[in-house]
Design a protein around this motif. Sequence first.
Motif, PDB file in Angstrom:
ATOM      1  N   LYS A 155     -13.518  41.712 -31.388  1.00 40.26           N
ATOM      2  CA  LYS A 155     -13.813  40.917 -32.576  1.00 40.26           C
ATOM      3  C   LYS A 155     -14.152  41.857 -33.722  1.00 40.26           C
ATOM      4  O   LYS A 155     -14.540  43.013 -33.510  1.00 40.26           O
ATOM      5  N   PHE A 156     -14.010  41.360 -34.946  1.00 39.14           N
ATOM      6  CA  PHE A 156     -14.371  42.162 -36.121  1.00 39.14           C
ATOM      7  C   PHE A 156     -14.790  41.233 -37.251  1.00 39.14           C
ATOM      8  O   PHE A 156     -14.441  40.054 -37.268  1.00 39.14           O
ATOM      9  N   ASP A 157     -15.568  41.772 -38.187  1.00 41.51           N
ATOM     10  CA  ASP A 157     -16.034  41.022 -39.355  1.00 41.51           C
ATOM     11  C   ASP A 157     -15.219  41.430 -40.577  1.00 41.51           C
ATOM     12  O   ASP A 157     -14.926  42.623 -40.766  1.00 41.51           O
ATOM     13  N   PHE A 158     -14.886  40.425 -41.393  1.00 43.01           N
ATOM     14  CA  PHE A 158     -14.139  40.682 -42.624  1.00 43.01           C
ATOM     15  C   PHE A 158     -14.513  39.621 -43.645  1.00 43.01           C
ATOM     16  O   PHE A 158     -14.349  38.428 -43.401  1.00 43.01           O
ATOM     17  N   LEU A 159     -15.099  40.052 -44.770  1.00 45.51           N
ATOM     18  CA  LEU A 159     -15.428  39.171 -45.895  1.00 45.51           C
ATOM     19  C   LEU A 159     -16.301  37.983 -45.476  1.00 45.51           C
ATOM     20  O   LEU A 159     -16.100  36.857 -45.907  1.00 45.51           O
ATOM     21  N   GLY A 160     -17.293  38.261 -44.640  1.00 48.06           N
ATOM     22  CA  GLY A 160     -18.242  37.221 -44.261  1.00 48.06           C
ATOM     23  C   GLY A 160     -17.807  36.348 -43.107  1.00 48.06           C
ATOM     24  O   GLY A 160     -18.521  35.424 -42.733  1.00 48.06           O
ATOM     25  N   TYR A 161     -16.645  36.628 -42.528  1.00 46.48           N
ATOM     26  CA  TYR A 161     -16.130  35.886 -41.381  1.00 46.48           C
ATOM     27  C   TYR A 161     -16.026  36.824 -40.175  1.00 46.48           C
ATOM     28  O   TYR A 161     -15.776  38.019 -40.336  1.00 46.48           O
ATOM     29  N   THR A 162     -16.195  36.258 -38.982  1.00 45.34           N
ATOM     30  CA  THR A 162     -15.953  36.984 -37.746  1.00 45.34           C
ATOM     31  C   THR A 162     -14.662  36.479 -37.112  1.00 45.34           C
ATOM     32  O   THR A 162     -14.501  35.280 -36.866  1.00 45.34           O
ATOM     33  N   PHE A 163     -13.732  37.401 -36.874  1.00 39.96           N
ATOM     34  CA  PHE A 163     -12.475  37.093 -36.202  1.00 39.96           C
ATOM     35  C   PHE A 163     -12.664  37.347 -34.704  1.00 39.96           C
ATOM     36  O   PHE A 163     -13.005  38.473 -34.306  1.00 39.96           O
ATOM     37  N   GLN A 164     -12.420  36.328 -33.894  1.00 40.51           N
ATOM     38  CA  GLN A 164     -12.516  36.492 -32.446  1.00 40.51           C
ATOM     39  C   GLN A 164     -11.836  35.315 -31.750  1.00 40.51           C
ATOM     40  O   GLN A 164     -11.389  34.371 -32.412  1.00 40.51           O
ATOM     41  N   ALA A 165     -11.735  35.389 -30.422  1.00 34.58           N
ATOM     42  CA  ALA A 165     -11.134  34.302 -29.656  1.00 34.58           C
ATOM     43  C   ALA A 165     -12.045  33.076 -29.693  1.00 34.58           C
ATOM     44  O   ALA A 165     -13.251  33.190 -29.452  1.00 34.58           O
ATOM     45  N   ARG A 166     -11.459  31.914 -30.010  1.00 35.27           N
ATOM     46  CA  ARG A 166     -12.223  30.665 -30.091  1.00 35.27           C
ATOM     47  C   ARG A 166     -11.392  29.521 -29.532  1.00 35.27           C
ATOM     48  O   ARG A 166     -10.163  29.550 -29.546  1.00 35.27           O
ATOM     49  N   LEU A 167     -12.104  28.483 -29.069  1.00 31.01           N
ATOM     50  CA  LEU A 167     -11.431  27.258 -28.663  1.00 31.01           C
ATOM     51  C   LEU A 167     -11.052  26.461 -29.896  1.00 31.01           C
ATOM     52  O   LEU A 167     -11.904  26.170 -30.741  1.00 31.01           O
ATOM     53  N   VAL A 168      -9.781  26.124 -30.015  1.00 35.13           N
ATOM     54  CA  VAL A 168      -9.307  25.331 -31.154  1.00 35.13           C
ATOM     55  C   VAL A 168      -8.416  24.214 -30.626  1.00 35.13           C
ATOM     56  O   VAL A 168      -7.893  24.271 -29.507  1.00 35.13           O
ATOM     57  N   GLY A 169      -8.264  23.184 -31.434  1.00 30.45           N
ATOM     58  CA  GLY A 169      -7.400  22.069 -31.075  1.00 30.45           C
ATOM     59  C   GLY A 169      -6.275  21.906 -32.081  1.00 30.45           C
ATOM     60  O   GLY A 169      -6.451  22.193 -33.271  1.00 30.45           O
ATOM     61  N   ASN A 170      -5.114  21.458 -31.612  1.00 27.12           N
ATOM     62  CA  ASN A 170      -4.002  21.215 -32.528  1.00 27.12           C
ATOM     63  C   ASN A 170      -3.892  19.728 -32.846  1.00 27.12           C
ATOM     64  O   ASN A 170      -4.698  18.904 -32.386  1.00 27.12           O
ATOM     65  N   LYS A 171      -2.903  19.354 -33.639  1.00 23.01           N
ATOM     66  CA  LYS A 171      -2.737  17.963 -34.069  1.00 23.01           C
ATOM     67  C   LYS A 171      -2.406  17.032 -32.916  1.00 23.01           C
ATOM     68  O   LYS A 171      -2.610  15.824 -33.011  1.00 23.01           O
ATOM     69  N   GLN A 172      -1.876  17.586 -31.827  1.00 27.92           N
ATOM     70  CA  GLN A 172      -1.532  16.768 -30.668  1.00 27.92           C
ATOM     71  C   GLN A 172      -2.724  16.553 -29.740  1.00 27.92           C
ATOM     72  O   GLN A 172      -2.601  15.864 -28.722  1.00 27.92           O
ATOM     73  N   GLY A 173      -3.874  17.143 -30.095  1.00 27.14           N
ATOM     74  CA  GLY A 173      -5.070  16.966 -29.281  1.00 27.14           C
ATOM     75  C   GLY A 173      -5.229  17.984 -28.171  1.00 27.14           C
ATOM     76  O   GLY A 173      -6.140  17.875 -27.348  1.00 27.14           O
ATOM     77  N   ASN A 174      -4.371  18.965 -28.121  1.00 28.51           N
ATOM     78  CA  ASN A 174      -4.467  20.002 -27.099  1.00 28.51           C
ATOM     79  C   ASN A 174      -5.468  21.073 -27.518  1.00 28.51           C
ATOM     80  O   ASN A 174      -5.535  21.459 -28.684  1.00 28.51           O
ATOM     81  N   VAL A 175      -6.249  21.556 -26.551  1.00 28.58           N
ATOM     82  CA  VAL A 175      -7.245  22.595 -26.810  1.00 28.58           C
ATOM     83  C   VAL A 175      -6.772  23.897 -26.182  1.00 28.58           C
ATOM     84  O   VAL A 175      -6.313  23.911 -25.032  1.00 28.58           O
ATOM     85  N   PHE A 176      -6.882  24.993 -26.917  1.00 29.43           N
ATOM     86  CA  PHE A 176      -6.449  26.292 -26.410  1.00 29.43           C
ATOM     87  C   PHE A 176      -7.280  27.383 -27.080  1.00 29.43           C
ATOM     88  O   PHE A 176      -8.028  27.130 -28.034  1.00 29.43           O
ATOM     89  N   VAL A 177      -7.161  28.608 -26.566  1.00 32.04           N
ATOM     90  CA  VAL A 177      -7.897  29.752 -27.115  1.00 32.04           C
ATOM     91  C   VAL A 177      -7.030  30.437 -28.159  1.00 32.04           C
ATOM     92  O   VAL A 177      -5.881  30.781 -27.896  1.00 32.04           O
ATOM     93  N   ASN A 178      -7.625  30.660 -29.328  1.00 29.35           N
ATOM     94  CA  ASN A 178      -6.888  31.291 -30.424  1.00 29.35           C
ATOM     95  C   ASN A 178      -7.782  32.329 -31.087  1.00 29.35           C
ATOM     96  O   ASN A 178      -9.005  32.179 -31.134  1.00 29.35           O
ATOM     97  N   PHE A 179      -7.176  33.383 -31.603  1.00 31.82           N
ATOM     98  CA  PHE A 179      -7.919  34.423 -32.324  1.00 31.82           C
ATOM     99  C   PHE A 179      -7.994  33.995 -33.785  1.00 31.82           C
ATOM    100  O   PHE A 179      -6.989  34.027 -34.503  1.00 31.82           O
ATOM    101  N   THR A 180      -9.166  33.574 -34.224  1.00 27.52           N
ATOM    102  CA  THR A 180      -9.274  32.957 -35.547  1.00 27.52           C
ATOM    103  C   THR A 180     -10.638  33.244 -36.173  1.00 27.52           C
ATOM    104  O   THR A 180     -11.599  33.569 -35.457  1.00 27.52           O
ATOM    105  N   PRO A 181     -10.760  33.148 -37.482  1.00 33.07           N
ATOM    106  CA  PRO A 181     -12.036  33.465 -38.148  1.00 33.07           C
ATOM    107  C   PRO A 181     -12.961  32.264 -38.260  1.00 33.07           C
ATOM    108  O   PRO A 181     -12.528  31.114 -38.342  1.00 33.07           O
ATOM    109  N   ALA A 182     -14.257  32.553 -38.277  1.00 33.79           N
ATOM    110  CA  ALA A 182     -15.303  31.574 -38.575  1.00 33.79           C
ATOM    111  C   ALA A 182     -16.462  32.329 -39.207  1.00 33.79           C
ATOM    112  O   ALA A 182     -16.547  33.561 -39.104  1.00 33.79           O
TER     113      ALA A 182
END
Length: 414
Positions: free
Chosen positions: A278-305
């Motif tokens: 994981k790494f920090d950039f402009l006040g956000y941390t990029f790392q693996a997270r549980l996310v959901g798509n429009k179809q309601g499926n949940v998966f692990v994605n590398f994304t900022p929060a």
Amino acid sequence: MKSFSISKEEVCEAYKQVKRNKGAAGVDSQSIEDFERNLDGNLYKIWNRMSSGTYFPPPVRTVAIPKDDGRSQRLLGIPTVADRVAQTVVKMRLEPLVEPHFHPDSFGYRPDKSAHDALGTARERCWRYDWVIDLDIKGFFDNLDHELVMQSVKKFTDEKWILLYIERWLKAPAQTEDGTQTPRDKGTPQGGVISPLLANIFLHLSFDTPMKERFPDVPFERYADDVIVHCKTEPQALFIRKFIEEKLAQCKLELHPEKTKIVYCKDVNRRGSYPNEKFDFLGYTFQARLVGNKQGNVFVNFTPAVSNKAKKSMNKEMRHWQVHLHSDKSLEDIAWFVNPTIRGWINYYGKFYKTALCRLFNLFNVTLTRWVMRKYKRFRCHKSRARYWLGHVAEREPDLFAHWQLLGIRPATG
């Protein structure tokens, strides 16, 4: 006849920009309101001195800001209002000359580009590239070599007055709160109007251009001196980091040995385990997270929060408000006071993975519940009833507090 061709209209427009940006007083303790008491005279004085070549910047007021580690400090330079106007005049002339040459992956302090643009671009590239070099240039603004900065600016303009005043601003002494002045033989103050543009010019030549020439297929995002480089493999990342280190050394800069790191962008399809994921950039941390798509499926994605550092800073600010002690105020008064700040947090840190803010704002609702218990005697020893009452208010007036719609609170839960 004046030595340099600078119009009065340019100085007036520069002042309008300074006023919009607000800012604190410099070493002369003159606020924008104080400056406006003799606006025409002050603007004429700036124009007259800049046009004749006799403008000399005053010392820069220096304020120490604690860093996130709690041990070290960052020095923020605050020029006077008049000096900010003068710097803006030069920036308005110089920026159009350099903008067409800047790299598209340079996002910081540029027209029509934002931190969200940099974050969004970094997020998409992290999905396509497995590795990231998280660069930290050690003391960038404090260590800029003046001679190299001037050489960089001269590649884009030969206007004598622009070069004259930039050199004077680089050499303007720093003045601490006790009045002590320190000569400046390197660096440019963070907080100056012209400093971000000088930083972009310097890094365009010392980082962006070498990367484009040597590694044209390697993308990066640069926001001033915050830089993320995307790589396909770990060996490639190690090789490019060495290249960047050598190029910056030629410009009398160095990478921070501890803060600069190579990160594996791990997600559901990327196997293995690595020290940095994981790494920090402009006040956000990029790392693996549980996310959901429009179809309601949940998966692990590398994304900022929103990063933990940012949440800690926001929580500290909310505690500083001491809302629960202001039982003399109405709920509307409190909302009026806190909403501009909370709305700003949501607008910036809620751009990606907004739900990461929920825990922080739930803590603020706890503070509001404590306010209810102090405000109304019937709730003094009944926390659950106070939460229920607050939930009814939120149901009736969901827009009263900027964070209530984000949380979706109900009377049963407060």
